[in-house]
Design an enzyme around this catalytic site. Structure first.
Site, short mmCIF file in Angstrom:
data_model
loop_
_atom_site.label_atom_id
_atom_site.label_comp_id
_atom_site.label_asym_id
_atom_site.label_seq_id
_atom_site.Cartn_x
_atom_site.Cartn_y
_atom_site.Cartn_z
CB SER A 82 -4.81 29.08 -13.33
OG SER A 82 -5.36 28.18 -14.28
CG ASP A 128 -1.28 22.17 -12.59
OD1 ASP A 128 -2.33 21.79 -13.12
OD2 ASP A 128 -1.08 23.35 -12.24
CG HIS A 157 -4.71 24.00 -11.48
ND1 HIS A 157 -3.70 24.49 -12.26
CD2 HIS A 157 -5.76 24.84 -11.66
CE1 HIS A 157 -4.12 25.57 -12.89
NE2 HIS A 157 -5.36 25.81 -12.53
#
Length: 433
Positions: free
Chosen positions: A298, A383, A412
């Site tokens: 991320s 995601d 995610h």
């Protein structure tokens, strides 16, 4: 090294989060949607079909009606409707795309008075997605200047042993070091194997948020020096309430602070602080002087690429679904990357010449263009924090050796298998496997 892409679906119930932004919650009722291509990838012009069932404890429920929305990922739907599953299953055509990108089906159903929602995103020639963010003509000049300013400062490393965290094989320290003028410091957890010798190293860079860190002790027990850093210039072993107060107070929306000034944007100090983490590792007498990797998911995936691009001492990078990637996508009729500051592009307060200029200097796509080292990528198609359009904008911009592991059904988060592949990638690059 040969470029390799593998699209796999891994069926494990255990998941490992690489970012604290999202947690995984299973529900009693599940809307199961399975695309008719095993890899969830289509060519523009193809019309994917979804097999849909609504399951309770893995048993399909008959005679339920599913409401659906179809459209480009993260954007307004271009088609809505309902589908009744008379025998417990049904088929829905998703519609097509004329050019490379991703398309989503969001489905909702009411069972016993409770609403349940799920979504599936499929790709259309994702390996042909091109970024939208401009590349500033003085991009490298700007960042070489930032590195020069930061590099002139003494590191002034401070290490404090944390006996309660040490293991029989590893010493664990809270560490801080200087990275900018006026005494600004970065904090992190440093783990060093106790046995005498020289060791490879991994710089762990964090996902978004404000929190404590425990250090990558397990990797250190496998024979690596590890440095896990925070990005906010505060100790990383305080009480949870301290971080809660900062998260809801002065550090709220930190990702847009000073976005109108490329010299003062919040991520300037973040990029430089993480880059100086390499300086810290290279200053350690236990470091072997050669084998150093960056690792993150991320926001951490973004920082892993940024540091590897800015510092030639990094020999390989691991990036799971990087944030801060092709953020200008929304200005071109498609989704952009986290933190989605341009999502409502026409009305966004961030759609100004000054802020768009800054974005060009900080977007991960532009760092990816300059990568010279091998990179391992991993992501999923579902995601909605760091959407796959933005991830592939980065991946497709890399010209150095690269490897991609796509697990389409993940959002995610990542399966343990993805972490194993990532670590194996490091071992392979360092000739340790």
């Amino acid at each position: 090294m040969k470029k390799r892409v593998s699209f796999v679906i891994v069926l494990f119930s255990c998941v490992t989060l690489l970012s604290a932004q999202v947690s995984i919650n299973k529900t009693y009722v599940n809307i199961r949607m399975v695309p008719n291509h095993a890899d969830w990838v289509y060519k523009p012009g193809e019309n994917p079909e979804l097999s849909i069932s609504v399951e309770k404890s893995t048993e399909a429920i008959p005679n339920v009606t599913v409401s659906y929305e179809l459209g480009p990922e993260m954007l307004s739907p271009d088609k809505t409707g309902t589908l009744t599953l008379k025998n417990g299953t049904g088929v829905l055509k998703m519609g097509t795309m004329k050019k490379p990108g991703f398309r989503t089906c969001k489905a909702t159903v009411s069972v016993d008075g409770v609403n349940y929602t799920n979504w599936v995103t499929v790709g259309f020639s994702p390996d042909e997605i091109k970024p939208t963010v401009p590349y500033p003509a003085d991009f490298m000049t700007f960042w070489n200047d930032q590195k020069s300013k930061s590099g002139r400062l003494p590191l002034d490393v401070n290490m404090v042993l944390l006996p309660e965290k040490c293991t029989s094989a590893v010493n664990v320290y809270q560490i801080s070091y200087n990275y900018a003028s006026h005494g600004a410091r970065f904090y992190g957890i440093l783990c060093i194997p106790k046995a005498e010798g020289k060791y490879p190293a991994i710089l762990h860079v964090p996902g978004a948020g404000v929190r404590s860190y425990g250090g990558a002790i397990e990797d250190a027990e496998r024979g690596f020096i590890t440095l896990q850093v925070g990005i906010h210039g505060i100790p990383v072993n305080l009480s949870g309430q301290v971080y809660n107060n900062l998260r809801s107070g002065i550090l709220r929306d930190y990702n847009i602070i000073n976005l109108d000034n490329k010299e003062a944007y919040y991520y300037n100090k973040v990029y430089m602080g993480c880059k100086r983490g390499v300086d810290v590792i290279c200053s350690l007498p236990q470091f072997d002087g050669e084998h150093l990797a960056t690792y993150g998911g991320s926001q951490g995936g973004a920082l892993s690429i940024v540091v590897a691009s800015l510092d030639s001492r990094v020999k390989c990078a691991i990036a799971f679904y990087p944030a801060l990637s092709d953020m200008t996508g929304y200005l071109h009729g498609r989704t952009g990357g986290w933190p989605h500051m341009l999502k409502d592009s026409e009305n966004s307060i961030h759609n100004t010449p000054e802020k768009l200029e800054t974005i060009g200097y900080y977007d991960v796509v532009n760092f990816a263009r300059n990568l010279k080292v091998p990179v391992f990528f991993s992501c999923g198609f579902n995601d909605r924090v760091c959407p796959p359009t933005s991830t592939f904008s980065v991946y497709n911009s890399i010209t150095s050796p690269k490897e991609l592991m796509v697990v389409p059904e993940t959002a995610h988060w990542a399966y343990p298998d993805q972490r194993v592949r990532a670590f194996d990638f490091i071992l392979k690059q360092f000739n340790m496997k």
